[in-house]
Enzyme design. Structure first.
Site, short mmCIF file in Angstrom:
data_model
loop_
_atom_site.label_atom_id
_atom_site.label_comp_id
_atom_site.label_asym_id
_atom_site.label_seq_id
_atom_site.Cartn_x
_atom_site.Cartn_y
_atom_site.Cartn_z
N GLU A 127 35.65 46.34 37.04
CA GLU A 127 34.72 47.16 37.28
C GLU A 127 34.60 47.95 36.14
O GLU A 127 35.23 47.98 34.99
CB GLU A 127 35.39 48.28 38.52
CG GLU A 127 35.71 47.72 39.80
CD GLU A 127 36.32 48.55 40.68
OE1 GLU A 127 36.49 49.77 40.42
OE2 GLU A 127 36.62 47.97 41.88
N GLU A 360 40.42 37.63 31.99
CA GLU A 360 41.76 37.41 32.52
C GLU A 360 42.88 37.87 31.85
O GLU A 360 43.92 37.33 31.82
CB GLU A 360 41.83 35.90 32.73
CG GLU A 360 40.76 35.29 33.60
CD GLU A 360 41.04 33.83 34.03
OE1 GLU A 360 42.05 33.26 34.26
OE2 GLU A 360 39.92 33.22 34.24
N GLY A 361 42.86 39.27 31.29
CA GLY A 361 43.95 39.67 30.57
C GLY A 361 43.61 39.54 28.90
O GLY A 361 43.79 38.64 28.65
#
Length: 378
Positions: A127, A360-361
């Site tokens: 987000e 993804e991090g």
């Protein structure tokens, strides 16, 4: 760590050949920034998507993934076509929460369609104010009878807004990570809209807006308020395979640099005879192989059910993505200005290689995970 078997090496070679013959032309014919449904369909028809979901062809997809097989598949595809690799990976990322945590009815509805290349999946976690800090997400899931209504926004969602369904993570209570629930939301649900975002890489990425979108009780994935586990379980599986994607890009760049250094004549001989170039190629090759071995090791540990998977997955993603950035950059330097020309392989890889260090991090988050696991083991 055991080495790859002859069957595994043969599988990787077969994937490369299929990609070169069938997928590269479809990828090149696609519209940048849009879902390439012809490419996705071909991935299904060639049986490559089914490799993500063992048993799907028999009507009983296994809920236990083979992480090493996923890594081999992604690495092989990435050496030939990053578009094909990403199209396949996104199908897995958006669908695995359903496979791992969904009800049988959810699995039966979506997984075979994804495996056939007939449905496009998306993983909707990030987000505007909740990227690396995924537990801070604000998309609200408010109780409405037996179901919920979703209100808020997601951003930088791959395959949005063109996917056929979204795995959506929303807040069902104020308890931080323990107040998140996961849902599968069909794309045609009233109140769900979106727009494309113009990014550096040519993949479909967009924003989603939820305006009181109704979701039903049978669309909950797993248990209420335990959706963060659903997300992390999927990410623990896919993080080593992001590393495999990076290794595939690094290998492609290394191969290009080795070839160029052999054929390019400068200062009276092949470029490879210049010590600074030769040593750079040696460094590129060494880092690529080290990253590959760490990716395989993390995947094999996952498949063996070992503990501390989060830390090992983080190591694999961290080293591989940082290595790929170095190798691609070094390959560009060896090629010189020609590598910066639009349409050159390395120009393409240079734009592609940056994002995996974030999604993804981010690399910083991977280091945090690794450090936390060090203290957890003591």
């Amino acid at each position: 760590m055991r080495m790859l078997t002859a069957e595994q090496r043969e599988f990787a070679d077969e994937v490369k050949a299929l990609a070169a013959d069938w997928l590269v032309p479809l990828a090149e014919a696609g519209t940048p920034g849009s879902v390439n449904r012809e490419l996705v369909k071909a991935l299904g028809e060639l049986g490559l998507l089914a490799q993500l979901f063992p048993g799907v062809d028999a009507g009983k997809p296994s809920r236990d993934a083979a992480a090493l097989d996923l890594c081999l598949l992604r690495e092989a595809l990435a050496t030939q076509s990053t578009q094909a690799e990403t199209a396949l990976a996104l199908q897995g990322l958006g669908t695995y929460p359903i496979l791992q945590s969904g009800q049988d009815s959810q699995v039966e509805r979506w997984v075979p369609a994804v495996a056939a290349g007939e449905a496009v999946a998306a993983f909707a976690l990030t987000e505007p104010e909740a990227g690396s800090d995924a537990a801070a997400l604000r998309l609200a899931a408010t109780r409405d009878g037996g179901g919920w209504r979703l209100s808020g926004e997601k951003i930088w969602i791959s395959n949005a807004p063109e996917a056929d369904f979204y795995t959506v993570f929303a807040r069902t209570s104020d308890a931080g990570a323990r107040g998140v629930s996961a849902f599968v939301v069909p794309a045609d649900r009233p109140g769900l809209s979106g727009e494309h975002l113009d990014m550096v890489s040519p993949h479909p990425i967009g924003r989603l807006t939820f305006d009181g979108v109704a979701v039903h009780s049978e669309e909950l994935l797993g248990e209420e308020n335990k959706g963060f586990r659903v997300a992390m379980r999927t990410l623990d599986l896919f993080r080593p395979s992001v590393g495999a994607f990076a290794v595939g890009m690094a290998q492609s760049a290394l191969d290009a640099a080795v070839s160029h250094a052999d054929s390019r004549i400068a200062f009276g001989g092949p470029l490879r005879e210049q010590q600074t170039v030769a040593h750079t190629l040696a460094e590129m090759a060494t880092r690529t192989e080290a990253a590959r071995l760490l990716v395989y090791s993390a995947a094999q540990a996952y498949d063996a059910g070992e503990t501390s998977i989060a830390g090992r997955s983080a190591m694999a993603k961290l080293l591989a993505t940082e290595t790929a950035q170095y190798v691609v950059d070094a390959a560009v330097q060896i090629h010189g200005a020609r590598a910066l020309q639009r349409g050159h392989l390395l120009e393409h890889l240079y734009r592609e290689v940056r994002a995996p260090r974030i999604y993804e991090g981010a690399s910083e988050i991977q280091r945090t995970i690794i450090a936390r696991e060090l203290y957890r083991s003591n």
